[in-house]
Design a protein around this motif. Sequence first.
Motif, PDB file in Angstrom:
ATOM      1  N   VAL A  35       0.894  -1.105  -0.123  1.00  0.00           N
ATOM      2  CA  VAL A  35      -0.052  -0.111   0.110  1.00  0.00           C
ATOM      3  C   VAL A  35       0.944   1.326  -0.013  1.00  0.00           C
ATOM      4  O   VAL A  35       0.532   2.356  -0.720  1.00  0.00           O
ATOM      5  CB  VAL A  35      -1.244  -0.010   1.145  1.00  0.00           C
ATOM      6  CG1 VAL A  35      -1.694   1.337   1.284  1.00  0.00           C
ATOM      7  CG2 VAL A  35      -1.875  -0.972   0.969  1.00  0.00           C
ATOM      8  N   VAL A  36       1.802   1.330   0.701  1.00  0.00           N
ATOM      9  CA  VAL A  36       2.882   2.470   0.938  1.00  0.00           C
ATOM     10  C   VAL A  36       3.519   2.759  -0.294  1.00  0.00           C
ATOM     11  O   VAL A  36       3.490   3.707  -0.904  1.00  0.00           O
ATOM     12  CB  VAL A  36       3.670   2.390   2.183  1.00  0.00           C
ATOM     13  CG1 VAL A  36       4.971   3.389   2.025  1.00  0.00           C
ATOM     14  CG2 VAL A  36       2.921   2.270   3.703  1.00  0.00           C
ATOM     15  N   ARG A  37       3.939   1.527  -0.927  1.00  0.00           N
ATOM     16  CA  ARG A  37       4.775   1.866  -2.233  1.00  0.00           C
ATOM     17  C   ARG A  37       3.843   2.437  -3.253  1.00  0.00           C
ATOM     18  O   ARG A  37       4.176   3.160  -4.110  1.00  0.00           O
ATOM     19  CB  ARG A  37       5.232   0.432  -2.638  1.00  0.00           C
ATOM     20  CG  ARG A  37       6.221   0.565  -3.946  1.00  0.00           C
ATOM     21  CD  ARG A  37       6.833  -1.002  -4.026  1.00  0.00           C
ATOM     22  NE  ARG A  37       7.520  -0.805  -5.340  1.00  0.00           N
ATOM     23  CZ  ARG A  37       7.237  -1.163  -6.587  1.00  0.00           C
ATOM     24  NH1 ARG A  37       5.897  -1.635  -6.731  1.00  0.00           N
ATOM     25  NH2 ARG A  37       8.036  -0.994  -7.635  1.00  0.00           N
ATOM     26  N   ASN A  38       2.927   1.871  -3.474  1.00  0.00           N
ATOM     27  CA  ASN A  38       1.916   2.225  -4.620  1.00  0.00           C
ATOM     28  C   ASN A  38       1.222   3.680  -4.292  1.00  0.00           C
ATOM     29  O   ASN A  38       1.061   4.405  -5.087  1.00  0.00           O
ATOM     30  CB  ASN A  38       0.554   1.086  -4.748  1.00  0.00           C
ATOM     31  CG  ASN A  38       1.276  -0.138  -5.387  1.00  0.00           C
ATOM     32  OD1 ASN A  38       2.215  -0.042  -5.824  1.00  0.00           O
ATOM     33  ND2 ASN A  38       0.458  -1.387  -5.586  1.00  0.00           N
ATOM     34  N   ALA A  39       1.185   3.975  -2.935  1.00  0.00           N
ATOM     35  CA  ALA A  39       0.641   5.347  -2.769  1.00  0.00           C
ATOM     36  C   ALA A  39       1.682   6.252  -3.197  1.00  0.00           C
ATOM     37  O   ALA A  39       1.160   7.467  -3.525  1.00  0.00           O
ATOM     38  CB  ALA A  39       0.339   5.221  -1.174  1.00  0.00           C
ATOM     39  N   LEU A  40       2.705   6.052  -3.179  1.00  0.00           N
ATOM     40  CA  LEU A  40       3.995   6.872  -3.527  1.00  0.00           C
ATOM     41  C   LEU A  40       3.885   7.054  -5.003  1.00  0.00           C
ATOM     42  O   LEU A  40       4.140   8.166  -5.603  1.00  0.00           O
ATOM     43  CB  LEU A  40       5.354   6.369  -3.115  1.00  0.00           C
ATOM     44  CG  LEU A  40       5.468   6.564  -1.818  1.00  0.00           C
ATOM     45  CD1 LEU A  40       7.091   5.888  -1.681  1.00  0.00           C
ATOM     46  CD2 LEU A  40       5.806   7.946  -1.313  1.00  0.00           C
ATOM     47  N   ALA A  41       3.178   6.247  -5.928  1.00  0.00           N
ATOM     48  CA  ALA A  41       2.912   6.394  -7.227  1.00  0.00           C
ATOM     49  C   ALA A  41       1.877   7.366  -7.525  1.00  0.00           C
ATOM     50  O   ALA A  41       1.888   8.272  -8.211  1.00  0.00           O
ATOM     51  CB  ALA A  41       2.763   5.027  -7.972  1.00  0.00           C
ATOM     52  N   SER A  42       0.712   7.201  -6.711  1.00  0.00           N
ATOM     53  CA  SER A  42      -0.499   8.195  -6.790  1.00  0.00           C
ATOM     54  C   SER A  42      -1.382   7.895  -6.039  1.00  0.00           C
ATOM     55  O   SER A  42      -1.382   6.575  -5.164  1.00  0.00           O
ATOM     56  CB  SER A  42      -1.066   7.966  -8.256  1.00  0.00           C
ATOM     57  OG  SER A  42      -1.819   6.842  -8.436  1.00  0.00           O
ATOM     58  N   ARG A  43      -2.197   8.906  -5.493  1.00  0.00           N
ATOM     59  CA  ARG A  43      -3.246   8.622  -4.389  1.00  0.00           C
ATOM     60  C   ARG A  43      -4.134   7.541  -5.104  1.00  0.00           C
ATOM     61  O   ARG A  43      -4.675   6.619  -4.139  1.00  0.00           O
ATOM     62  CB  ARG A  43      -3.975   9.958  -4.347  1.00  0.00           C
ATOM     63  CG  ARG A  43      -5.199   9.751  -3.168  1.00  0.00           C
ATOM     64  CD  ARG A  43      -5.890  10.929  -3.373  1.00  0.00           C
ATOM     65  NE  ARG A  43      -5.188  12.228  -3.112  1.00  0.00           N
ATOM     66  CZ  ARG A  43      -5.578  13.291  -3.220  1.00  0.00           C
ATOM     67  NH1 ARG A  43      -6.778  13.656  -4.003  1.00  0.00           N
ATOM     68  NH2 ARG A  43      -4.746  14.434  -3.018  1.00  0.00           N
ATOM     69  N   ALA A  44      -4.500   7.323  -6.260  1.00  0.00           N
ATOM     70  CA  ALA A  44      -5.321   6.530  -6.789  1.00  0.00           C
ATOM     71  C   ALA A  44      -4.906   5.098  -6.806  1.00  0.00           C
ATOM     72  O   ALA A  44      -5.590   4.334  -6.371  1.00  0.00           O
ATOM     73  CB  ALA A  44      -5.764   6.949  -8.346  1.00  0.00           C
ATOM     74  N   ALA A  45      -3.758   5.016  -7.142  1.00  0.00           N
ATOM     75  CA  ALA A  45      -3.002   3.664  -6.786  1.00  0.00           C
ATOM     76  C   ALA A  45      -2.900   3.219  -5.339  1.00  0.00           C
ATOM     77  O   ALA A  45      -3.143   1.867  -4.961  1.00  0.00           O
ATOM     78  CB  ALA A  45      -1.584   3.635  -7.556  1.00  0.00           C
ATOM     79  N   GLY A  46      -2.675   4.112  -4.283  1.00  0.00           N
ATOM     80  CA  GLY A  46      -2.657   3.612  -2.990  1.00  0.00           C
ATOM     81  C   GLY A  46      -4.094   3.332  -2.530  1.00  0.00           C
ATOM     82  O   GLY A  46      -4.040   2.098  -1.960  1.00  0.00           O
ATOM     83  N   VAL A  47      -5.035   4.008  -2.922  1.00  0.00           N
ATOM     84  CA  VAL A  47      -6.361   3.611  -2.499  1.00  0.00           C
ATOM     85  C   VAL A  47      -6.811   2.294  -3.177  1.00  0.00           C
ATOM     86  O   VAL A  47      -7.501   1.499  -2.435  1.00  0.00           O
ATOM     87  CB  VAL A  47      -7.266   4.834  -2.610  1.00  0.00           C
ATOM     88  CG1 VAL A  47      -8.694   4.375  -2.347  1.00  0.00           C
ATOM     89  CG2 VAL A  47      -6.851   5.993  -1.758  1.00  0.00           C
ATOM     90  N   ALA A  48      -6.474   2.139  -4.367  1.00  0.00           N
ATOM     91  CA  ALA A  48      -6.989   0.999  -5.342  1.00  0.00           C
ATOM     92  C   ALA A  48      -6.417  -0.199  -4.542  1.00  0.00           C
ATOM     93  O   ALA A  48      -6.870  -1.246  -4.218  1.00  0.00           O
ATOM     94  CB  ALA A  48      -6.792   1.127  -6.523  1.00  0.00           C
ATOM     95  N   THR A  49      -5.038  -0.183  -4.051  1.00  0.00           N
ATOM     96  CA  THR A  49      -4.328  -1.158  -3.377  1.00  0.00           C
ATOM     97  C   THR A  49      -4.909  -1.621  -1.999  1.00  0.00           C
ATOM     98  O   THR A  49      -4.875  -2.744  -1.574  1.00  0.00           O
ATOM     99  CB  THR A  49      -2.687  -0.799  -3.219  1.00  0.00           C
ATOM    100  OG1 THR A  49      -2.198  -0.474  -4.457  1.00  0.00           O
ATOM    101  CG2 THR A  49      -2.134  -2.145  -2.648  1.00  0.00           C
TER     102      THR A  49
END
Length: 220
Positions: free
Chosen positions: A26-40
Amino acid sequence: MDAQLIAFIGVAAGMVALPGADFTVVVRNALASRAAGVATALGVAGGLLVHTALAVAGLAAVLVTVPALFRTVQLLGGAYVLYLGISALHAARRRTTDGGGPETDQGSDTRRAGGPSVTGTGRALRQGFLTNALNPKAPVLFLSLLPQFVPDGQPPVPRTLLLATVVVLLALIWFPAVALLVDRLGRWLRRPRAARAIEGGSGAALTALGLALVTGPLLH
């Protein structure tokens, strides 16, 4: 007041918040974008929904008592987490070679320069779901934990269903909150040096977890 339910909420909250593969992804993908983090985060909650549904249906007991089936899930889960870890380490190494890239911010819902590369929310959702759903420790945890909070004399299925719902709701609160917090701190966390450190650290943690599952003994 249902003292056992209140106690379970406390235990389940600690279980959900405990750092592990779910938290790292979750942390790693949230660094890519808010949408990616929430989706994860939503994917992780979906994986928990699968585990809790299996526990309610009693199918988790079958998984735990059939060594070959359990080992298969353990290997699949370990291999997937290992894949995520190696991918993160490769991205961190490439980031070092490329000098980290420019520190630009293209908006909350697009890929952020300096953040990890995650293609689309669909992929992020799938990563979160598979990371949790293929966790072989979850069936053991739910089978050992949920029955302890079913009061004597109560029908086990409705009570277990309630407890399972609590776990999923806590995950739906915690993991999106983590993703939003990381996005909020993104200005600092996405700086090239910080991004490399987080990418490398998350890759090392996921790789270690994956290796432990693939090479370790049967967990139960």
